[in-house]
Design an enzyme around this catalytic site. Structure first.
Site, PDB file in Angstrom:
ATOM      1  N   TRP A  94     -33.360  53.876 -10.888  1.00 51.20           N
ATOM      2  CA  TRP A  94     -32.314  52.913 -10.527  1.00 51.20           C
ATOM      3  C   TRP A  94     -32.895  51.500 -10.644  1.00 51.20           C
ATOM      4  O   TRP A  94     -33.981  51.223 -10.101  1.00 51.20           O
ATOM      5  CB  TRP A  94     -31.879  53.211  -9.089  1.00 51.20           C
ATOM      6  CG  TRP A  94     -30.893  52.281  -8.507  1.00 51.20           C
ATOM      7  CD1 TRP A  94     -29.733  51.848  -9.088  1.00 51.20           C
ATOM      8  CD2 TRP A  94     -30.963  51.652  -7.227  1.00 51.20           C
ATOM      9  NE1 TRP A  94     -29.078  51.001  -8.240  1.00 51.20           N
ATOM     10  CE2 TRP A  94     -29.810  50.867  -7.083  1.00 51.20           C
ATOM     11  CE3 TRP A  94     -31.887  51.691  -6.182  1.00 51.20           C
ATOM     12  CZ2 TRP A  94     -29.554  50.112  -5.954  1.00 51.20           C
ATOM     13  CZ3 TRP A  94     -31.630  50.957  -5.052  1.00 51.20           C
ATOM     14  CH2 TRP A  94     -30.470  50.177  -4.940  1.00 51.20           C
ATOM     15  N   ASP A 144     -36.056  58.626  -1.488  1.00 50.07           N
ATOM     16  CA  ASP A 144     -34.831  57.830  -1.482  1.00 50.07           C
ATOM     17  C   ASP A 144     -33.666  58.820  -1.430  1.00 50.07           C
ATOM     18  O   ASP A 144     -33.432  59.564  -2.381  1.00 50.07           O
ATOM     19  CB  ASP A 144     -34.775  56.968  -2.755  1.00 50.07           C
ATOM     20  CG  ASP A 144     -33.586  56.022  -2.734  1.00 50.07           C
ATOM     21  OD1 ASP A 144     -32.798  56.060  -1.773  1.00 50.07           O
ATOM     22  OD2 ASP A 144     -33.434  55.239  -3.696  1.00 50.07           O
ATOM     23  N   LYS A 175     -22.673  56.139   0.228  1.00 49.21           N
ATOM     24  CA  LYS A 175     -21.890  57.049  -0.612  1.00 49.21           C
ATOM     25  C   LYS A 175     -21.309  58.209   0.206  1.00 49.21           C
ATOM     26  O   LYS A 175     -20.147  58.540   0.049  1.00 49.21           O
ATOM     27  CB  LYS A 175     -22.735  57.620  -1.752  1.00 49.21           C
ATOM     28  CG  LYS A 175     -23.832  56.719  -2.256  1.00 49.21           C
ATOM     29  CD  LYS A 175     -23.399  55.742  -3.314  1.00 49.21           C
ATOM     30  CE  LYS A 175     -24.483  54.700  -3.501  1.00 49.21           C
ATOM     31  NZ  LYS A 175     -24.339  53.840  -4.628  1.00 49.21           N
TER      32      LYS A 175
HETATM   33  C1  LMR Z   1     -25.573  52.156  -8.575  1.00 50.04           C
HETATM   34  O1  LMR Z   1     -26.655  52.509  -9.016  1.00 50.04           O
HETATM   35  O2  LMR Z   1     -24.611  51.881  -9.296  1.00 50.04           O
HETATM   36  C2  LMR Z   1     -25.374  52.077  -7.089  1.00 50.04           C
HETATM   37  O3  LMR Z   1     -26.487  52.545  -6.419  1.00 50.04           O
HETATM   38  C3  LMR Z   1     -24.937  50.745  -6.614  1.00 50.04           C
HETATM   39  C4  LMR Z   1     -25.975  49.685  -6.675  1.00 50.04           C
HETATM   40  O4  LMR Z   1     -26.246  49.061  -5.649  1.00 50.04           O
HETATM   41  O5  LMR Z   1     -26.535  49.445  -7.747  1.00 50.04           O
END
Ligand code: LMR
Length: 396
Positions: A130, A211, A246
């Site tokens: 991410w 996480d 979420k």
């Molecule tokens: C995402 O990856 O789209 C979500 O976790 C929202 C974010 O904060 O990026």
């Protein structure tokens, strides 16, 4: 001119695209960008149990005075139970909890804690991961390294390479592990793979930082926290960043928690005092509204059961969308195998298309996704799935 040296920073790739989508005036536009759950009408609903808890809280509140800086006591113990299950007294005494500003706040404070404890030691993130993990970890001053995680060409984990990398990492590194519904790949280790990863982490004295952002959106509440429960049985120390964004649909309330499993009760007290001190120096303490809601939902059996049912329905919808997408793509491209879409779980998957193809889908078809080809499956629904598959098929 105190700010002359500053230039504009590009907006976050995920949140910036979500904003671009809102500005697009096309009628049939499709939003597969930011990871929020959507129902079949494209809405991100307030969950029923959450709405009910919220009404009761507003009706009963008598003050807005401060809560304890470490967080609401009921929320802290109920989140710990939700994440790790029923703990024996010894483990409960070793497990500290800080209420945080969302999962991001937990990640950042955990990173700051590690930087205080182990200055100079690096953090390992999965490749890919991410996007915001990088900012959260480097913001705490940690040096970032990555471990190979996913082979996009075959849509499978690179477990041997993960293990090899962790073996060669400096002893005592921080290792961020996504517990379930991996963002952005949707591919998670199975029980055997988790055993191998935890073996290596233990052997090299690394500190796992789980996480947990999607508990309940994969296989179920218990199943999605499997690696944490495995870690609790065998490791003396680990951290968990919990997000209620979420699974409670509380995105904008910024509700999360940092769990710290320490050597013993004495060390747990030290860690709790440290993270309170870190938070105090950044923003003092987390806001209360989301935590009050979660506490209420989890402590009332009717609300809790209603929430569990609604959450299970959300995860069923995600699984159904994955099956639907795999079938729709199979019909359009029988020369390719799409079974991997169904094997993965959660909100995300990587399509494996180039950024130029992502741009074309946005410019020509008004379909929005992250430039690495990650889509939020929940943005699909009965009325747009075929349109999406038609546009995607020629690009693969
Ligand atoms: C995402 O990856 O789209 C979500 O976790 C929202 C974010 O904060 O990026």
């Amino acid at each position: 001119m105190p700010f002359e040296s500053l230039t504009a920073v590009r907006s976050d790739s995920i949140l910036g695209l979500a904003t671009a989508f809102l500005q697009d005036k096309a009628a049939g536009k499709i939003d597969l960008t930011v990871g929020v759950y959507r129902d079949d009408r494209g809405q991100t609903p307030v969950m029923s149990a959450v709405a009910e808890a919220e009404r009761a809280i507003i009706a009963a509140q008598t003050t807005k005075s401060y809560l304890p800086p470490i967080g609401l006591p009921g929320y802290r113990s109920r989140i710990r139970r939700l994440v790790l299950g029923d703990l024996d007294d010894e483990l409960a005494d070793r497990t500290g909890v800080l209420q945080t500003t969302g999962g991001c706040g937990a990640l950042r404070i955990g990173a700051e804690l590690f930087a205080r404890a182990q200055p100079g030691k690096p953090v390992y993130l999965s490749d890919p991961t991410w996007g915001n993990h990088h900012g959260l970890m480097s913001g705490a001053g940690l040096r970032i390294r990555t471990y190979p995680y996913f082979d996009l060409s075959v849509h499978a984990l690179r477990l041997d390479e993960t293990l090899d990398c962790l073996k060669n990492a400096p002893e005592g590194s921080l290792v961020v592990l996504q517990a379930s519904c991996h963002n952005p790949t949707g591919a998670d280790p199975d029980t055997d793979a988790w055993t191998a990863i935890l073996d290596m982490v233990e052997r090299r004295g690394h500190l796992p930082f789980f996480d947990l952002a999607y508990q309940g959106l994969g296989q179920g509440l218990q199943e999605d926290s499997l690696p944490l429960r495995m870690a609790a049985r065998r490791l003396r120390n680990f951290l968990v960043a919990v997000s209620c964004s979420k699974n409670f649909g509380l995105y904008r309330e910024r509700c999360g928690a940092l769990l710290m499993v320490a050597e013993d009760g004495g060390q747990r007290g030290v860690l709790e005092s440290q993270v309170k001190h870190i938070a105090r120096g950044m923003y003092s303490m987390a806001a209360s509204h989301g935590a009050l809601i979660v506490d209420r939902v989890l402590s009332d059996s009717i609300l809790r059961n209603g929430w569990r049912r609604e959450l299970a329905g959300m995860s069923r919808r995600l699984a159904g969308l994955r099956t639907g997408l795999a079938e729709a793509m199979g019909e359009r491209r029988p020369d390719l195998d799409f079974s991997w879409i169904d094997r993965q779980q959660g909100l995300f998957l990587l399509l494996g298309i180039e950024p130029a193809a992502v741009d074309r889908l946005r410019e020509e078809n008004h379909i929005y996704m992250i430039r690495d080809g990650r889509i939020n499956v929940a943005g699909l629904n009965r009325s747009n799935l075929a349109t999406f598959a038609d546009a995607l098929a020629p690009l693969l």
